[in-house]
Write an enzyme that holds these catalytic residues in place. Structure first.
Site, PDB file in Angstrom:
ATOM      1  N   LYS A  22       0.827  -1.207   0.000  1.00  0.00           N
ATOM      2  CA  LYS A  22       0.000   0.000   0.000  1.00  0.00           C
ATOM      3  C   LYS A  22       0.868   1.266   0.000  1.00  0.00           C
ATOM      4  CE  LYS A  22      -1.792   1.661   4.019  1.00  0.00           C
ATOM      5  NZ  LYS A  22      -1.460   3.093   4.177  1.00  0.00           N
ATOM      6  N   ASN A  23       1.870   1.297   0.893  1.00  0.00           N
ATOM      7  CA  ASN A  23       2.641   2.532   1.051  1.00  0.00           C
ATOM      8  C   ASN A  23       3.587   2.822  -0.102  1.00  0.00           C
ATOM      9  OD1 ASN A  23       1.278   3.002   3.375  1.00  0.00           O
ATOM     10  ND2 ASN A  23       2.992   2.632   4.763  1.00  0.00           N
ATOM     11  N   CYS A 117      -6.539  13.409  12.819  1.00  0.00           N
ATOM     12  CA  CYS A 117      -6.398  11.994  12.495  1.00  0.00           C
ATOM     13  C   CYS A 117      -6.364  11.236  13.806  1.00  0.00           C
ATOM     14  CB  CYS A 117      -5.090  11.828  11.729  1.00  0.00           C
ATOM     15  SG  CYS A 117      -4.604  10.135  11.517  1.00  0.00           S
ATOM     16  N   ARG A 122      -0.543  14.689  13.156  1.00  0.00           N
ATOM     17  CA  ARG A 122      -0.009  14.436  11.818  1.00  0.00           C
ATOM     18  C   ARG A 122      -0.013  15.667  10.913  1.00  0.00           C
ATOM     19  NH1 ARG A 122      -1.501   8.425   9.781  1.00  0.00           N
ATOM     20  NH2 ARG A 122       0.576   8.559   8.908  1.00  0.00           N
ATOM     21  N   PRO A 123       0.812  16.629  11.228  1.00  0.00           N
ATOM     22  CA  PRO A 123       0.843  17.864  10.426  1.00  0.00           C
ATOM     23  C   PRO A 123       1.474  17.651   9.051  1.00  0.00           C
ATOM     24  CG  PRO A 123       2.578  17.895  12.077  1.00  0.00           C
ATOM     25  CD  PRO A 123       1.801  16.640  12.313  1.00  0.00           C
ATOM     26  N   ASP A 306       4.194   0.886  12.279  1.00  0.00           N
ATOM     27  CA  ASP A 306       3.024   0.187  11.727  1.00  0.00           C
ATOM     28  C   ASP A 306       2.894  -1.255  12.236  1.00  0.00           C
ATOM     29  OD1 ASP A 306       2.231   2.416  10.382  1.00  0.00           O
ATOM     30  OD2 ASP A 306       2.946   1.785   8.404  1.00  0.00           O
ATOM     31  N   ARG A 399      -8.756  -0.476   4.549  1.00  0.00           N
ATOM     32  CA  ARG A 399      -7.868   0.545   3.948  1.00  0.00           C
ATOM     33  C   ARG A 399      -6.504  -0.055   3.643  1.00  0.00           C
ATOM     34  NH1 ARG A 399      -6.685   5.038   7.688  1.00  0.00           N
ATOM     35  NH2 ARG A 399      -5.197   5.269   6.018  1.00  0.00           N
TER      36      ARG A 399
HETATM   37  C1  UD1 Z   1       4.045   7.009   6.506  1.00  0.00           C
HETATM   38  C2  UD1 Z   1       3.234   5.768   6.244  1.00  0.00           C
HETATM   39  C3  UD1 Z   1       2.616   5.259   7.544  1.00  0.00           C
HETATM   40  C4  UD1 Z   1       3.686   5.100   8.624  1.00  0.00           C
HETATM   41  C5  UD1 Z   1       4.544   6.344   8.757  1.00  0.00           C
HETATM   42  C6  UD1 Z   1       5.732   6.170   9.692  1.00  0.00           C
HETATM   43  C7  UD1 Z   1       2.480   6.063   3.956  1.00  0.00           C
HETATM   44  C8  UD1 Z   1       1.360   6.323   3.038  1.00  0.00           C
HETATM   45  N1  UD1 Z   1       2.199   6.077   5.286  1.00  0.00           N
HETATM   46  O1  UD1 Z   1       3.152   8.022   6.973  1.00  0.00           O
HETATM   47  O2  UD1 Z   1       1.984   4.001   7.291  1.00  0.00           O
HETATM   48  O3  UD1 Z   1       3.063   4.840   9.870  1.00  0.00           O
HETATM   49  O4  UD1 Z   1       5.056   6.745   7.471  1.00  0.00           O
HETATM   50  O5  UD1 Z   1       6.516   5.115   9.264  1.00  0.00           O
HETATM   51  O6  UD1 Z   1       3.601   5.823   3.539  1.00  0.00           O
HETATM   52  N2  UD1 Z   1       5.480  14.990  10.667  1.00  0.00           N
HETATM   53  C9  UD1 Z   1       5.493  16.350  10.905  1.00  0.00           C
HETATM   54  N3  UD1 Z   1       5.241  17.193   9.873  1.00  0.00           N
HETATM   55  C10 UD1 Z   1       4.994  16.739   8.603  1.00  0.00           C
HETATM   56  C11 UD1 Z   1       4.999  15.350   8.350  1.00  0.00           C
HETATM   57  C12 UD1 Z   1       5.249  14.505   9.409  1.00  0.00           C
HETATM   58  O7  UD1 Z   1       5.706  16.770  12.031  1.00  0.00           O
HETATM   59  O8  UD1 Z   1       4.795  17.567   7.704  1.00  0.00           O
HETATM   60  C13 UD1 Z   1       5.732  14.044  11.777  1.00  0.00           C
HETATM   61  C14 UD1 Z   1       4.542  13.130  12.049  1.00  0.00           C
HETATM   62  O9  UD1 Z   1       3.579  13.726  12.857  1.00  0.00           O
HETATM   63  C15 UD1 Z   1       5.229  11.959  12.699  1.00  0.00           C
HETATM   64  C16 UD1 Z   1       6.587  11.879  11.993  1.00  0.00           C
HETATM   65  O10 UD1 Z   1       6.759  13.167  11.372  1.00  0.00           O
HETATM   66  O11 UD1 Z   1       5.431  12.207  14.070  1.00  0.00           O
HETATM   67  C17 UD1 Z   1       6.723  10.824  10.933  1.00  0.00           C
HETATM   68  O12 UD1 Z   1       5.598  10.850  10.095  1.00  0.00           O
HETATM   69  P1  UD1 Z   1       5.701  10.522   8.521  1.00  0.00           P
HETATM   70  O13 UD1 Z   1       6.909   9.679   8.271  1.00  0.00           O
HETATM   71  O14 UD1 Z   1       5.565  11.783   7.763  1.00  0.00           O
HETATM   72  O15 UD1 Z   1       4.407   9.650   8.307  1.00  0.00           O
HETATM   73  P2  UD1 Z   1       3.618   9.546   6.960  1.00  0.00           P
HETATM   74  O16 UD1 Z   1       4.548   9.775   5.839  1.00  0.00           O
HETATM   75  O17 UD1 Z   1       2.370  10.334   7.054  1.00  0.00           O
END
Ligand code: UD1
Length: 420
Positions: A22-23, A117, A122-123, A306, A399
């Site tokens: 999926k990812n 969320c 999750r910003p 995950d 999902r």
């Molecule tokens: C992706 C995966 C999800 C997995 C996660 C962590 C996909 C579609 N989803 O989610 O399954 O659980 O990686 O391995 O690939 N953060 C910020 N600002 C931002 C973005 C992120 O502060 O703009 C923080 C998040 O709140 C979190 C951390 O960064 O604490 C890591 O999140 P991130 O790696 O971005 O997760 P996703 O990419 O959303």
């Protein structure tokens, strides 16, 4: 709303084929926006999140077809708009992955802000910072991210102060068509980022440093049509292996990618499972008493967030005390309350769960899925609980897990999907 009814107490035996990841599928689908021509994809999993991404692309005017071999073809050459609407984005945060490719290819994008969320705030600030670094003007207005780069994006140095998987993917997709060179520092090293990079390279992108913390992207003028096979889903594989470690039995997962699962396989071995790897097949045999294992989540190659929920389930039935620390997301312990309702002895202190595991401690209860991986942990708990576990709100599980009840039933589980 669909429910799963699980009769606990059956061991799992047999073999399964891992589905596509999926990812990886989500960013790769978004990357179709960068192309001149068609992107043909195979091993795309049949999942709600994938359908949502297809709807996001379709709502912009992409032409999407499935050929007779179940290959998905996406043609974005006649796009009507560059808007990802709130109705779609609110159901899947990863819709933000269209931001980078839209800006790179069309010089503009409007993407709804994903909003709250279940697993923390999750910003998307890191995504926006990347686009600004590459020269885009970005504002948030009326619940939308509005971004423009009238004269195209320009290569830059991007340093992530927090490692972000989709943030890194958005930065790469924006940089591949930017003018000049982009260096991405503290990039996510998740295998799905590597899969996206391989797909982009097969379109003609120039990217170096795959699998490392520093990526170099050399912008090209255009990308060409290609065919690509999505990698297997390591989280799906790991979830089923954890299920077998809990129920006992012996299962082989074919078409998997064992080298992406080191951290999880190590913990399953520590829990007492015997694991053998033969090329792309992972065999797990569990005929011993389960041992509790301490976990701390961290970016790849360390233990994936995950899989955190599933390992809490495992620890609830392993004799002894264990701790599970969540370092990636705040508020990602929603499954704990549900597992307690099923008899789990778990206490929470900040980002740590302390589990006092006891064999046969889980019993049936009506429980509710709250997010994707939380629901997986409830299914695993249901497989070993005494009696019949009813899991409500299982749209969360659809999902991310393709035909979960069919796959587990083929191994000897007894799970029924009840509609309505
Ligand atoms: C992706 C995966 C999800 C997995 C996660 C962590 C996909 C579609 N989803 O989610 O399954 O659980 O990686 O391995 O690939 N953060 C910020 N600002 C931002 C973005 C992120 O502060 O703009 C923080 C998040 O709140 C979190 C951390 O960064 O604490 C890591 O999140 P991130 O790696 O971005 O997760 P996703 O990419 O959303």
């Amino acid at each position: 709303m669909d429910k799963l009814i699980i009769e606990g107490g059956h061991s799992l035996n047999g073999s399964l084929k891992a589905s596509g990841a999926k990812n990886s599928a989500l960013p790769i689908l978004a990357s179709s926006l960068l192309l001149e021509g068609k992107l043909t994809l195979s091993n795309i999993p049949h999942l709600k999140d994938v359908t949502t991404m297809i709807e996001v692309l379709g709502s912009m005017g992409a032409n999407i077809t499935l050929d007779e071999d179940m290959n998905l073809e996406i043609d974005t050459s006649n796009l009507k708009n560059q808007i990802a609407r709130y109705e779609l984005v609110k159901t899947m945060r990863a819709s933000v992955l269209v931001l980078g490719p839209l800006l790179a290819k069309f010089g503009q994008a409007e993407v709804a802000l994903p909003g709250g969320c279940a697993i923390g705030s999750r910003p998307v600030n890191l995504h926006l910072d990347c686009m600004k670094k590459l020269g885009a003007e970005v504002v948030t207005e009326g619940g939308y991210i509005k971004a423009k780069a009238e004269n195209g994006l320009k290569g830059a140095e991007i340093l992530f102060d927090t490692i972000s998987v989709t943030g890194t993917e958005n930065a790469i997709m924006a940089a591949v068509l930017a003018e000049g060179e982009t260096v991405i520092k503290n990039a996510a090293r998740e295998p799905e980022v590597g899969d996206l990079i391989d797909c982009l390279i097969s379109m003609g992108a120039k990217i170096k440093g795959k699998g490392t913390k520093e990526l170099m992207v050399f912008g090209v003028k255009e990308l060409k049509q290609t065919s690509y096979e999505v990698m297997p889903d390591r989280i799906e594989t790991a979830t089923y292996l954890t299920a077998v470690a809990m129920t006992g039995g012996e299962v082989s997962i074919k078409n998997s990618m064992p080298e992406t699962l080191d951290s999880v396989l190590k913990k399953l071995t520590e829990a007492g499972a015997k694991i053998d790897i033969n090329e792309n097949t992972i065999n797990l045999k569990m005929d011993k008493n389960l041992k509790p294992v301490d976990i701390s989540t961290a970016p790849y190659p360390l233990f994936p967030t995950d899989m955190q929920a599933q390992f809490i389930s495992l620890n609830t039935i392993a004799e002894g005390q264990s701790s599970v620390v969540e370092t990636i997301f705040e508020n990602r312990f929603m499954h704990v309350q549900e597992l307690i309702r099923m008899g789990g002895d778990i206490s929470l202190a900040g980002n740590t769960a302390i589990i006092n595991g006891k064999k046969n401690s889980l019993h049936s209860a009506p429980v509710m899925a709250t997010d994707l991986r939380a629901s997986a942990s409830l299914v695993l708990a249901g497989l070993v609980a005494k009696g019949e576990t009813k899991i409500d709100r299982i749209y969360h599980i659809d999902r991310g897990y393709e035909r979960i009840e069919e796959k587990l039933n083929s191994l000897g589980a007894n799970i029924e999907r009840v509609t309505g």
